[in-house]
Design a protein around this motif. Sequence first.
Motif, PDB file in Angstrom:
ATOM      1  N   LYS A 152       0.589  -1.399   0.028  1.00 13.16           N
ATOM      2  CA  LYS A 152      -0.426   0.140   0.030  1.00 13.16           C
ATOM      3  C   LYS A 152       0.918   0.834  -0.362  1.00 13.16           C
ATOM      4  CE  LYS A 152      -3.521   2.020   2.775  1.00 13.16           C
ATOM      5  NZ  LYS A 152      -4.128   2.222   3.941  1.00 13.16           N
ATOM      6  N   ASP A 153       1.400   1.161   0.480  1.00 11.98           N
ATOM      7  CA  ASP A 153       2.475   2.078   0.691  1.00 11.98           C
ATOM      8  C   ASP A 153       3.649   2.889  -0.397  1.00 11.98           C
ATOM      9  OD1 ASP A 153       3.026   2.874   3.830  1.00 11.98           O
ATOM     10  OD2 ASP A 153       3.720   1.512   4.140  1.00 11.98           O
ATOM     11  N   PHE A 154       3.942   1.430  -1.306  1.00  6.38           N
ATOM     12  CA  PHE A 154       4.618   1.611  -2.733  1.00  6.38           C
ATOM     13  C   PHE A 154       3.292   2.189  -3.668  1.00  6.38           C
ATOM     14  CE2 PHE A 154       7.647  -0.942   0.007  1.00  6.38           C
ATOM     15  CZ  PHE A 154       9.213  -0.547  -0.976  1.00  6.38           C
ATOM     16  N   LYS A 155       2.249   1.248  -3.404  1.00  7.13           N
ATOM     17  CA  LYS A 155       1.000   2.602  -4.285  1.00  7.13           C
ATOM     18  C   LYS A 155       1.542   3.911  -4.439  1.00  7.13           C
ATOM     19  CE  LYS A 155      -1.585  -1.939  -4.744  1.00  7.13           C
ATOM     20  NZ  LYS A 155      -2.358  -2.589  -4.918  1.00  7.13           N
ATOM     21  N   GLN A 156       1.277   3.969  -3.053  1.00  6.29           N
ATOM     22  CA  GLN A 156       0.674   5.608  -2.847  1.00  6.29           C
ATOM     23  C   GLN A 156       2.007   6.126  -2.882  1.00  6.29           C
ATOM     24  OE1 GLN A 156       0.980   5.238   1.413  1.00  6.29           O
ATOM     25  NE2 GLN A 156      -1.594   5.632   1.519  1.00  6.29           N
ATOM     26  N   ILE A 157       2.931   5.960  -2.976  1.00  2.02           N
ATOM     27  CA  ILE A 157       4.760   7.035  -3.750  1.00  2.02           C
ATOM     28  C   ILE A 157       4.264   6.341  -4.821  1.00  2.02           C
ATOM     29  CG2 ILE A 157       7.181   6.445  -4.106  1.00  2.02           C
ATOM     30  CD1 ILE A 157       6.919   5.198  -1.200  1.00  2.02           C
ATOM     31  N   ILE A 158       4.163   5.301  -6.306  1.00  2.00           N
ATOM     32  CA  ILE A 158       3.453   5.060  -7.221  1.00  2.00           C
ATOM     33  C   ILE A 158       2.406   6.538  -7.449  1.00  2.00           C
ATOM     34  CG2 ILE A 158       3.846   3.696  -9.291  1.00  2.00           C
ATOM     35  CD1 ILE A 158       4.542   1.406  -7.517  1.00  2.00           C
ATOM     36  N   GLU A 159       1.340   6.441  -7.379  1.00  2.00           N
ATOM     37  CA  GLU A 159       0.834   7.458  -7.755  1.00  2.00           C
ATOM     38  C   GLU A 159       1.198   8.527  -7.553  1.00  2.00           C
ATOM     39  OE1 GLU A 159      -2.343   6.257  -9.330  1.00  2.00           O
ATOM     40  OE2 GLU A 159      -1.588   4.544  -8.904  1.00  2.00           O
ATOM     41  N   ALA A 160       1.343   9.317  -6.258  1.00  2.00           N
ATOM     42  CA  ALA A 160       2.434  10.718  -6.044  1.00  2.00           C
ATOM     43  C   ALA A 160       3.864  10.892  -7.284  1.00  2.00           C
ATOM     44  CB  ALA A 160       2.836  10.698  -5.068  1.00  2.00           C
ATOM     45  N   LEU A 161       4.100   9.781  -7.192  1.00  2.50           N
ATOM     46  CA  LEU A 161       5.655  10.567  -8.797  1.00  2.50           C
ATOM     47  C   LEU A 161       4.504  10.261 -10.187  1.00  2.50           C
ATOM     48  CD1 LEU A 161       7.682   7.711  -7.781  1.00  2.50           C
ATOM     49  CD2 LEU A 161       8.487  10.072  -7.476  1.00  2.50           C
ATOM     50  N   LYS A 162       3.132   9.538 -10.623  1.00  2.00           N
ATOM     51  CA  LYS A 162       2.795   9.426 -12.413  1.00  2.00           C
ATOM     52  C   LYS A 162       1.938  11.296 -11.521  1.00  2.00           C
ATOM     53  CE  LYS A 162       1.962   5.064 -12.210  1.00  2.00           C
ATOM     54  NZ  LYS A 162       0.159   4.098 -12.008  1.00  2.00           N
ATOM     55  N   LEU A 163       1.802  11.266 -10.323  1.00  2.00           N
ATOM     56  CA  LEU A 163       1.027  12.628 -10.262  1.00  2.00           C
ATOM     57  C   LEU A 163       1.705  13.872 -10.989  1.00  2.00           C
ATOM     58  CD1 LEU A 163      -1.239  12.406  -7.170  1.00  2.00           C
ATOM     59  CD2 LEU A 163      -2.443  12.457 -10.148  1.00  2.00           C
ATOM     60  N   ASN A 164       3.394  14.174 -10.928  1.00  2.00           N
ATOM     61  CA  ASN A 164       4.482  14.392 -10.985  1.00  2.00           C
ATOM     62  C   ASN A 164       4.403  14.629 -12.335  1.00  2.00           C
ATOM     63  OD1 ASN A 164       4.824  15.677  -7.794  1.00  2.00           O
ATOM     64  ND2 ASN A 164       5.914  14.315  -7.377  1.00  2.00           N
ATOM     65  N   ASP A 165       4.579  13.564 -13.156  1.00  2.00           N
ATOM     66  CA  ASP A 165       5.338  13.795 -14.338  1.00  2.00           C
ATOM     67  C   ASP A 165       4.309  14.679 -15.344  1.00  2.00           C
ATOM     68  OD1 ASP A 165       7.262  12.206 -14.085  1.00  2.00           O
ATOM     69  OD2 ASP A 165       6.123   9.716 -14.049  1.00  2.00           O
TER      70      ASP A 165
END
Length: 121
Positions: free
Chosen positions: A108-121
Motif C-alpha cells: 500500500k505504501d509503494f502504491k501511494q508513492i507510485i501514484e504520487a510520482l505519476k501525478l508529478n510527471d
Amino acid sequence: MDFKATKGIYLQIAENICNQILEGKLKPDERVPSVRDLATELEVNRNTVMRTYSYLQAEEIFENKRGVGFFVASNAIALIKDRDKNAFFKNEFPVLLEKIKLLKLTTKDFKQIIEALKLND
C-alpha cells in the motif's frame, strides 16, 4: 560535471560516459571525444581522462582503434546494463531491503508513492 570526493574522478567520468551511452547521447560504434578535448571540456588533467578511457577499454565498453581514437563498443549498452544491474543487486538492493524492513513498508505504501510520482510527471 560536479566531482565528489567519495569516488575517484576518473571513475566519476566513466560513470557519466556510461550514463550518456545508456541515454543514447553516445551511440555504439560512435567515436568518442579525444582525450584532449574531453579533458579541456571537463577541466581535468589529460592523464585523468586517459585513465578513464583505459578503464572503459578494460571493461570492453570502449574500443581503441589505433591512429583513429576511441569508439563505443557495439555491445556497450548490454555490458553497462549487466554490470550496473549486478552492482545494484550486490551493493544497493540489500540496503534498500533492510530499510523497507525497518520501516515496515507495505505494498500500500509503494502504491501511494507510485501514484504520487505519476501525478508529478
